[in-house]
Design a protein around this motif. Sequence first.
Motif, PDB file in Angstrom:
ATOM      1  N   ASP A   1      -5.080  -5.232  -1.688  1.00  0.00           N
ATOM      2  CA  ASP A   1      -4.008  -5.589  -0.625  1.00  0.00           C
ATOM      3  C   ASP A   1      -2.731  -4.710  -0.839  1.00  0.00           C
ATOM      4  O   ASP A   1      -2.340  -4.430   0.539  1.00  0.00           O
ATOM      5  CB  ASP A   1      -3.685  -7.045  -0.664  1.00  0.00           C
ATOM      6  N   LEU A   2      -2.495  -4.622  -1.829  1.00  0.00           N
ATOM      7  CA  LEU A   2      -1.247  -3.757  -2.169  1.00  0.00           C
ATOM      8  C   LEU A   2      -1.449  -2.088  -1.489  1.00  0.00           C
ATOM      9  O   LEU A   2      -0.809  -1.513  -0.990  1.00  0.00           O
ATOM     10  CB  LEU A   2      -0.873  -3.509  -3.458  1.00  0.00           C
ATOM     11  N   ASN A   3      -2.649  -1.776  -2.055  1.00  0.00           N
ATOM     12  CA  ASN A   3      -2.977  -0.494  -1.501  1.00  0.00           C
ATOM     13  C   ASN A   3      -3.169  -0.398   0.114  1.00  0.00           C
ATOM     14  O   ASN A   3      -3.004   0.534   0.618  1.00  0.00           O
ATOM     15  CB  ASN A   3      -4.663  -0.015  -2.172  1.00  0.00           C
ATOM     16  N   THR A   4      -3.783  -1.704   0.460  1.00  0.00           N
ATOM     17  CA  THR A   4      -3.827  -1.560   2.171  1.00  0.00           C
ATOM     18  C   THR A   4      -2.637  -1.666   2.758  1.00  0.00           C
ATOM     19  O   THR A   4      -2.446  -1.096   3.588  1.00  0.00           O
ATOM     20  CB  THR A   4      -4.627  -2.876   2.434  1.00  0.00           C
ATOM     21  N   ILE A   5      -1.568  -2.166   2.053  1.00  0.00           N
ATOM     22  CA  ILE A   5      -0.251  -2.383   2.826  1.00  0.00           C
ATOM     23  C   ILE A   5       0.370  -0.899   2.767  1.00  0.00           C
ATOM     24  O   ILE A   5       0.902  -0.432   3.541  1.00  0.00           O
ATOM     25  CB  ILE A   5       0.680  -3.155   1.678  1.00  0.00           C
ATOM     26  N   LEU A   6       0.346   0.034   1.448  1.00  0.00           N
ATOM     27  CA  LEU A   6       0.763   1.158   1.424  1.00  0.00           C
ATOM     28  C   LEU A   6       0.004   2.066   2.134  1.00  0.00           C
ATOM     29  O   LEU A   6       0.592   2.899   3.109  1.00  0.00           O
ATOM     30  CB  LEU A   6       0.566   1.679  -0.017  1.00  0.00           C
ATOM     31  N   LYS A   7      -1.208   1.765   2.704  1.00  0.00           N
ATOM     32  CA  LYS A   7      -2.038   2.714   3.524  1.00  0.00           C
ATOM     33  C   LYS A   7      -1.093   2.568   4.967  1.00  0.00           C
ATOM     34  O   LYS A   7      -1.211   3.509   5.923  1.00  0.00           O
ATOM     35  CB  LYS A   7      -3.440   2.388   3.534  1.00  0.00           C
ATOM     36  N   PHE A   8      -1.224   1.421   5.390  1.00  0.00           N
ATOM     37  CA  PHE A   8      -0.653   1.049   6.615  1.00  0.00           C
ATOM     38  C   PHE A   8       0.786   1.447   6.861  1.00  0.00           C
ATOM     39  O   PHE A   8       1.398   1.746   7.911  1.00  0.00           O
ATOM     40  CB  PHE A   8      -0.585  -0.558   7.138  1.00  0.00           C
ATOM     41  N   LEU A   9       1.441   1.465   5.559  1.00  0.00           N
ATOM     42  CA  LEU A   9       2.747   2.079   5.745  1.00  0.00           C
ATOM     43  C   LEU A   9       3.172   3.392   5.752  1.00  0.00           C
ATOM     44  O   LEU A   9       4.178   3.957   6.510  1.00  0.00           O
ATOM     45  CB  LEU A   9       3.747   1.231   4.395  1.00  0.00           C
ATOM     46  N   LEU A  10       2.336   4.171   4.995  1.00  0.00           N
ATOM     47  CA  LEU A  10       2.704   5.562   4.577  1.00  0.00           C
ATOM     48  C   LEU A  10       1.632   6.385   5.416  1.00  0.00           C
ATOM     49  O   LEU A  10       1.849   7.681   5.609  1.00  0.00           O
ATOM     50  CB  LEU A  10       2.611   5.625   3.241  1.00  0.00           C
ATOM     51  N   THR A  11       0.712   6.124   5.803  1.00  0.00           N
ATOM     52  CA  THR A  11      -0.294   7.092   6.340  1.00  0.00           C
ATOM     53  C   THR A  11      -0.521   6.704   8.036  1.00  0.00           C
ATOM     54  O   THR A  11      -0.025   6.044   8.522  1.00  0.00           O
ATOM     55  CB  THR A  11      -1.641   6.751   5.723  1.00  0.00           C
TER      56      THR A  11
END
Length: 533
Positions: free
Chosen positions: A159-169
């Motif tokens: 979920d953290l990786n998912t959050i970062l993907k939606f935030l940064l990419t």
Amino acid sequence: MKHDLEFLLPEDFRQIKKLGISAEQILHQLEAYKKGTRFANLIRPASINDGIKQVIKPEADSFISLYESKRHHLCLEKFVPASGAASRMFEIPQNFLNHPGKAADLLNTGAGNSSTEESVFMNTFIQGLEKQKFAFYPDLISVMGKNIGQASIVKNHRDLNTILKFLLTSKGLNYSNYPKALIKFHAYDTQNRTPLEEHLAEARQYLRDDQGLTTLHFTVSPEHLKIVKQYLKSIFPGFEAEHNEFRISFSIQRTNTNTLAVDDNNQPFRDSDGRLVFRPGGHGALIDNLNNLMADLVFITNIDNVVPDHLKTDVVRYKKVLAGYLLSIQEKVFHFLDQLKSNDLNGNLLDQAILFCQKHLNIHFSKEFKNWNHEKKQTTVLNKLNRPIRVCGMVKNAGEPGGGPFWVADRQGQVSLQIIEKTQVDHTSEQQQLCLSSSTHFNPVDIVCSLKNINREKFDLFEFIDHDTCFIVEKSMAGKSLKALELPGLWNGAMAKWITLFLEVPASTFNPVKTVNDLLRTQHQQQIRRESQ
């Protein structure tokens, strides 16, 4: 300077012509590489009553009154360097996204138990998300299409990786590729603002003219110009209704300010296709953008130094103090310029002008000056006075990265006040490093400039650059090392020959956002947020 250009191929000439770069510029740049970085010669840090003026309330109030009495007769503009991408702001979260195992290790270890600098940073970041402390949180949730609770963030690294993907990419907000100007910084009851919007809201409180217009100029990267304009178009209907109208212009760093890269032998560096490699010349290239402004007074502030509305009082007050101080000095400068040009000049007036230069403008004259005849002294004083003026706010040093105010000697031994960055100081000199570290004040980039002479004609700012203050940095391309030339910094060498005045301003006026976690500082947490009530 005698050189030949035999190393340039016909296609090289076409390339530099397209960039707008002259052969003479290429030769000067190669000569600069040959000479190497010329470090600043620090004499001592500027301090209170030794280069930095400290004002008490009555004097500050008088400067504000002077500014208010004159501002309606002046063309005023705010200049905001906003070329930076937000990638550095999100550098650590991006590193975790690039290495998914880091997120797993962090969350398996448990919040608060990891001691590395990156882990501490990420734990703080995650807690900020959990408590919805970031102004971009609603946009993040919206783009993800769901709410994210504490348990899913802490217990499931996917979920953290998912959050970062939606935030940064580009899958979501794409913040790693966004301009910092468009990152949501501050949350309000009815809107969340970017630093771009905060600059508009702030500037109108001291720049608005009699027609209700506030003028601002932003320098942006070419790849960000379109998206910044689109964003402004999307917010302007509501924003104009609340804050009247704005006159906003943009510029990009011109390609003719790019510098030629070289290899370790100071020979032109070429890419895999054999083309010359040019790199942006650093923020010092923006002196060209500033030189194109037609305003009488220009206020310069970095894009990320903004605060919510409830903290703008100090910021606005000291913008007016800086401007009023400049106008008070400018009045005296123009008086002496007018008198010095008259034919019936007497020695007493020249002595007054010399004393004014020394006492109020921090101008040092050479040892030989006292022995010169009257005419040569007069010409020298006229030259010293007929220059652009800058008043720079300085805050007490609190360990923030960046430059500071110093007394500096040039190659001829002339001493002047300058803003010096760490990269300008010889790291091998213990004495120079000690001087650097003993600075009591810091440069927050809070500058008011006067760009016109006594006849309200624009100065050519290129005449006041110290070209010796360019410096060389080590870079790489395709696995090969190269050297790049950084032009004299905008408020460093590019303004080295201006009349320079330093004035202490309170730390409350300096609130930069260099990393995403800086948004969790009290100064960036809006007091009227509903969830905090």
